[in-house]
Design a protein around this motif. Structure first.
Motif, PDB file in Angstrom:
ATOM      1  N   SER A 257       0.845  -1.196   0.000  1.00  0.00           N
ATOM      2  CA  SER A 257       0.000   0.000   0.000  1.00  0.00           C
ATOM      3  C   SER A 257       0.877   1.241   0.000  1.00  0.00           C
ATOM      4  O   SER A 257       1.948   1.251   0.593  1.00  0.00           O
ATOM      5  N   GLY A 259       0.259   4.723   1.314  1.00  0.00           N
ATOM      6  CA  GLY A 259      -0.700   5.554   2.037  1.00  0.00           C
ATOM      7  C   GLY A 259      -2.078   4.933   1.937  1.00  0.00           C
ATOM      8  O   GLY A 259      -2.282   3.786   2.326  1.00  0.00           O
ATOM      9  N   SER A 260      -3.006   5.662   1.334  1.00  0.00           N
ATOM     10  CA  SER A 260      -4.370   5.144   1.260  1.00  0.00           C
ATOM     11  C   SER A 260      -4.596   4.322  -0.004  1.00  0.00           C
ATOM     12  O   SER A 260      -5.665   3.794  -0.220  1.00  0.00           O
ATOM     13  N   LEU A 261      -3.559   4.271  -0.872  1.00  0.00           N
ATOM     14  CA  LEU A 261      -3.711   3.505  -2.111  1.00  0.00           C
ATOM     15  C   LEU A 261      -3.279   2.066  -1.886  1.00  0.00           C
ATOM     16  O   LEU A 261      -2.104   1.779  -1.672  1.00  0.00           O
ATOM     17  N   HIS A 262      -4.247   1.170  -1.878  1.00  0.00           N
ATOM     18  CA  HIS A 262      -3.923  -0.235  -1.716  1.00  0.00           C
ATOM     19  C   HIS A 262      -3.871  -0.878  -3.087  1.00  0.00           C
ATOM     20  O   HIS A 262      -4.860  -0.836  -3.821  1.00  0.00           O
TER      21      HIS A 262
END
Lengths: 299, 657
Positions: A257, A259-262
């Motif tokens: 991941s 940050g918030s990007l998985h």
């Protein structure tokens, strides 16, 4: 950390089986100078043959043997009927021929068995062993063992047997090899039979891992080719390393991941990564594949 | 074919015109003659197939770049157009342009790796690209709408809807027809010739001044643009784009159509494209969205069958016939347009002088007279006379330097191919470079030419440092060459090989070529005239329209010389031009060298093993051994140099004629 470790363990069988497919590609290339893009087609169709035989009530072991026999015959037929007539044509024509075979197997399988996932009969042991808190499925160990054995056999074949040396001679200079008494036709046929066997084995072992669908299996050609290119289409050892790197990357990517990007939420991130690696391998290995621009034109 | 040939010509021509008019009339009336479902609809789909096959004709047939990602590239265009239409309301016909640009962009993106990755490896790269596109971009909900695709508002012209309508038939085929014409224009122009050159040999193309990178990317862009148009037709007609329409199976179907049509032939792509959709509609009318299905099996099967039977395709349209037709048309244009011919007058006057030298001696080079007659007394005497008049000068002339190589070193891995080699070529001279096999002569040539980058040393031409210039830029500065192992374009005629050599003499651009501008056309006429003169000079008129593959060796050497000459170089590098020639052919070749130096004013650097030719033709000679300079001097000096005799000529100096 152990999460990633588990992912790597999960990715091992995929990498190992790509190595097996790639070995088929390298072997055929080394012996007949044909880059077999259809290797995924062989793998897929063999798996479906086993599935179909089992569906007809043939016991699993016999279905396995029957499917592998099909793989060998398929390899021989491809060489005899499809590629031999093209021997004097540019190499690109043979490659397009293998693309045609890839497409034909895909279309036939989609037409016969549909594009949805089917269940393969079980051939591998179940259960798991535990190492330091990480569970490793027995089937995975099984796959690893088979593949390493097969690859070692191929390395031995090329280095130490008359057949292996004949294969290399035929691909270097067919005419000269024939003049030295090498039965070039028989050598090509044998290579393709073995190549088919490797591809078919990989297909049967892969289908429980990634699912039995025409498209899913056919496109295993691509990582396999990438690994073969990494090995410069010569080295079985480097091919193995390349395939393992690809396999590990394949299983690690969805766990990463930013940050918030998985990445697991990004559709096709694995395929896109493999594509970029194909390009990268081609760039990095270009010198090994050709040497110089002036030489590559003779190909 | 045989029947057409036996008919009187005017009748055959008349018939052809009638057939063509009939076909056009049929095409125009088609949607009104048949029920809309399925036949008019199929006709629209046909245009999509034809365009897809056409994109491969350009990319693979003409430029030699394989792509297995055509469907994916088309999809990118279709979805981009669909999204733009949905979000901005910019709909038909504007979305056609968006689709074209998006597809061209993505095609260029895959074309960039293709600058380095070639041939079968490009096949792998594009296969992977198709797969990655299919699994990633074409699966993104925001882009492709997922499995069900993207719907756009009903496209229309004024009050008339295009979705599933006859009107779309005209739009589709108008676009297709226009693209066919434009692409044919490109083929017959400087751009097309550059493409054919790249297909034949990238190395040779570079030495003729063709910027391979530029022309390859143009080809990818053109091919992508055509796919985008096809994608937009599909989109506007169905009113929707679905990922399944752009999968690997489709890519292979388009490839099959192009291969069956004899990859490279526009007519073949059109006919086979139409035939396939017809087949699909006839046998499987229910599968209108054509998700895989039987047509996939049939196309793949036919692809395999065609490759075994006749890799030239089911329809073999004879390229050379068309070329000859072009040639006749150009000659006619030259007759009616005197002003254009006058442009070529400068060249002509030079060439008429030359006819004295070649007169009848070139004739024996032709296949019709290969007997040994021309090595008889008459010719030998003539040669002797020529040599006293034009042979080696006895002192080195003080003309300015044209080529100056200083301390050039080239290593391949651990092998030192050139070790501080220095060499000077003076303007207006024939300089020889000799040495035993493996002395590094050809490597040195490749370095001068820019095909090999030296580790150290500088190369100057007329005082300008060109060490870091690419090969095609060196050609632009006036450097041309031939190869020891010839790199002609075997599938083209002798005439077309020379036409490609005129690349640098032609300053028309892509736009002019595309629209076949007046300038594009007049340049063609002028350069054809120039090629004809060069062919006449070399005595090659009789084989002008023969395909290069299969011509005798002696002729091929002259063709390669001619291809270098038409680029009007200042410096000509010849790599063993006499190897494989017999004594008579070599003498004749020497005469061409003198002519090139004296009448055309071209300076020559010559690698040669034939000692006789070197001693006869060179004004100054360099000798290399083990990658180093061994000696230099006038031919007579080199001949008696002890080191040279020991290294190269053997124990004793051979007697020379």
């Amino acid at each position: 950390m152990s999460f990633y470790f588990q992912l790597i363990i999960l990715g091992l069988p995929i990498g190992v089986l790509w190595a097996l497919l790639a070995t088929s590609v390298v072997m055929i290339y080394r012996a007949s100078r044909v880059l077999n893009l259809a290797v995924g087609g062989t793998a897929m169709f063999t798996a479906y043959v086993m599935y179909q035989l089992n569906l007809w009530g043939v016991p699993v072991v016999l279905a396995l043997i029957g499917a592998l026999a099909f793989a060998v015959l398929f390899g021989i037929a491809t060489e005899r009927w499809l590629l031999r007539p093209l021997r004097d044509k540019p190499m690109l024509v043979s490659v397009i021929m293998t693309v045609g075979v890839l497409a034909l197997t895909t279309e036939l399988a989609s037409d016969r068995w549909g594009v949805d996932r089917q269940n393969m009969p079980r051939i591998m042991p179940s259960g798991a062993v535990h190492f330091a808190g990480i569970a490793v499925g027995l089937d995975r160990i099984f796959i690893l063992a088979i593949t390493l054995l097969v690859m070692a056999a191929v390395v031995y074949l090329f280095r130490y047997t008359t057949l292996g040396i004949s294969m290399r001679a035929v691909s270097d200079d067919r005419r000269a090899a024939q003049l030295m008494g090498v039965p070039a036709g028989r050598v090509s046929t044998t290579t393709w039979a073995l190549g088919g066997l490797l591809g078919g084995t990989a297909g049967i072992l892969l289908s429980p891992v990634i699912g039995l669908t025409p498209n899913g299996l056919v496109f295993q050609s691509i990582p396999a080719l990438a690994a073969a290119l990494f090995g410069g289409l010569v080295s079985i050892e480097l091919t193995f390393i390349g395939a393992m790197v690809l396999g590990v990357l394949w299983s690690l990517l969805p766990g990463i991941s930013f940050g918030s990007l998985h990445l697991r939420e990004v559709t096709g991130v694995q395929e896109a990564a493999i594509f970029l690696l194909v390009i990268a391998f081609l760039y990095v290995r270009w010198e090994a594949l050709f040497g110089s621009e002036l030489r590559e034109e003779e190909i | 074919m045989a029947i057409a040939a036996s008919l009187p010509k005017h009748i055959a021509l008349h018939d052809r015109k009638l057939v063509r008019r009939g076909l056009i009339a049929l095409l125009i009336l088609w949607p009104w003659l048949v029920p809309a479902q399925p036949w008019a609809n199929l006709a629209v789909r046909m245009s999509v197939w034809v365009l897809a096959a056409l994109s491969l004709v350009v990319l693979t047939g003409w430029v030699g770049q394989v792509s297995l990602a055509q469907a994916g590239i088309m999809g990118v265009g279709a979805f981009t157009a669909a999204q733009i239409t949905r979000h901005t309301g910019l709909d038909f016909p504007l979305n056609i342009a968006f689709a074209g640009i998006a597809s061209a962009g993505i095609a260029v993106a895959i074309g960039i790796p293709a600058l380095r990755i070639r041939g079968l490896y490009l096949a792998i790269a594009t296969l992977a690209f198709q797969w990655a596109l299919e699994q990633s971009l074409l699966q993104q909900h925001w882009f492709s709408g997922g499995f069900n695709g993207v719907k756009i508002p009903d496209p229309h012209i004024g009050p008339y809807s295009l979705t599933n309508d006859r009107l779309m038939y005209y739009v589709a085929w108008l676009l297709t027809g226009t693209i066919i014409l434009l692409v044919a224009n490109l083929r017959d122009s400087r751009t097309g010739r550059a493409w054919f050159a790249i297909r034949g040999s990238e190395v040779a193309a570079k030495t003729l001044g063709i910027n391979v990178i530029r022309y390859k990317l143009i080809a990818f862009a053109v091919s992508g643009f055509i796919l985008g148009i096809a994608g937009s037709i599909n989109l506007n007609f169905i009113g929707q784009a679905t990922p399944l329409d752009y999968n690997f199976g489709k890519s292979i179907q388009y490839l099959s159509v192009a291969v069956l049509g004899g990859i490279g032939a526009i007519g073949g792509a059109v006919l086979i494209g139409i035939f396939f959709v017809f087949l699909d509609g006839w046998f499987f009318p229910e599968i209108l969205t054509s998700i895989a299905g039987k047509i996939g099996i049939i196309t793949a099967g036919l692809l395999i069958f065609t490759l075994i039977r006749n890799p030239g395709g089911m329809i073999t349209i004879r390229e050379d016939l068309r070329r000859q037709h072009l040639e006749r048309a150009a000659r006619k244009a030259a007759r009616t347009n005197r002003t254009i011919v006058l442009d070529a007058a400068a060249t002509d006057s030079v060439l008429t002088d030359g006819e004295v030298t070649i007169s009848d001696d070139a004739a024996p080079l032709l296949p019709s007279a290969t007997e040994n007659g021309h090595t008889g007394n008459g010719s030998a005497e003539r040669l002797r006379a020529l040599l006293t008049e034009r042979g080696p000068r006895l002192i080195r002339a003080d003309s300015p330097l044209l080529l100056e190589a200083t301390d050039v070193s080239v290593r391949f891995g651990g092998v030192v191919a050139n070790d501080e080699v220095s060499l000077e070529v003076r303007r207006g001279e024939i300089t020889g470079l000799i040495g035993p096999n493996g002395a590094g002569k050809t490597t040195f040539f490749n370095t001068v030419n820019g095909l090999v980058k030296p580790q150290s040393g500088r190369i100057r031409v007329a005082g300008t440092d060109i060490t870091d210039e690419p090969t095609h830029a060196r050609a632009r500065l006036g450097m041309a060459r031939t190869f020891q192992i010839m790199r002609l374009f075997p599938r083209l005629s002798v005439f077309d090989n020379l036409m490609i050599g005129t690349h640098l003499q032609n300053d028309t651009g892509f736009g002019g070529n595309l629209l076949m501008s007046g300038r594009s056309r007049s340049e063609d006429v002028r350069l054809r005239e120039q090629v004809r003169s060069t062919l006449a000079l070399l005595g090659l008129e009789r084989v002008a329209h023969e395909r290069v593959a299969g011509l005798p060796f002696g002729i091929l050497r002259l063709v390669e010389l001619g291809r270098a000459l038409v680029s009007q170089p200042k410096l000509l590098l010849l790599d063993e031009p006499a190897s494989g020639l017999d004594v008579g052919e070599t003498d004749s070749f020497a005469e061409h060298l003198f002519h090139t130096r004296d009448e055309l004013g071209i300076t020559i650097l010559l690698i040669e093993h034939d000692v006789r030719l070197v001693m006869m033709a060179c004004d100054y000679v360099y000798v290399m051994e083990f990658g180093r300079n061994l000696a230099e001097g006038l031919p007579s000096e080199v001949q008696t140099n002890e080191a040279v005799v020991a290294a190269y000529l053997g124990e004793e100096t051979p007697a020379l004629a």
